[in-house]
Design a protein around this motif. Sequence first.
Motif: not given
Length: 146
Positions: A8-14, A18-24, A98-102
């Motif tokens: 998953v990837k996400g970012h703040c409003l501005c 940004a972040f990314s992580a592997d989730v189960a 905050t996730l790019d793809d929900q």
Amino acid sequence: MASAGHTVKGHCLCGAVAFSADVAKLEVDACHCSMCRRWAGGPFIALSCDGELRITGKDHLATYRSSEWGERSFCQTCGTSLFWHLVGTDHYALSANTLDDQSGLVLTSQIFIDEKPGFYEFANDTPKLTGVEVVAAFEASKGGES
């Protein structure tokens, strides 16, 4: 580290952080505790991440230690609530909003249900844990440390 599953990837409003992580799993929880509601402006809906959280824009990231076992990180530029971290572990609760793809996210539980105000109710029929039950689980995951 999370087992093979989803990145998953996400970012703040501005966009400064940004972040990314592997989730189960793509399962989200809603936290109704008073701190989360004040911090996020409503229930904090989060995706669990156990493992590495890859962050860009760390110079814009601020962290607030909100309890003996938890800290909250947010963008110091725009104020977006990004994630909650269980201190002393590699467990993070990433803000689902905050996730790019929900797509594919599923609400599977609600926590601190005993602190939920009466003016809203979720339609989803999920397991509900009280604050005492959640804190006991946090303590167990840290091996009884406080």
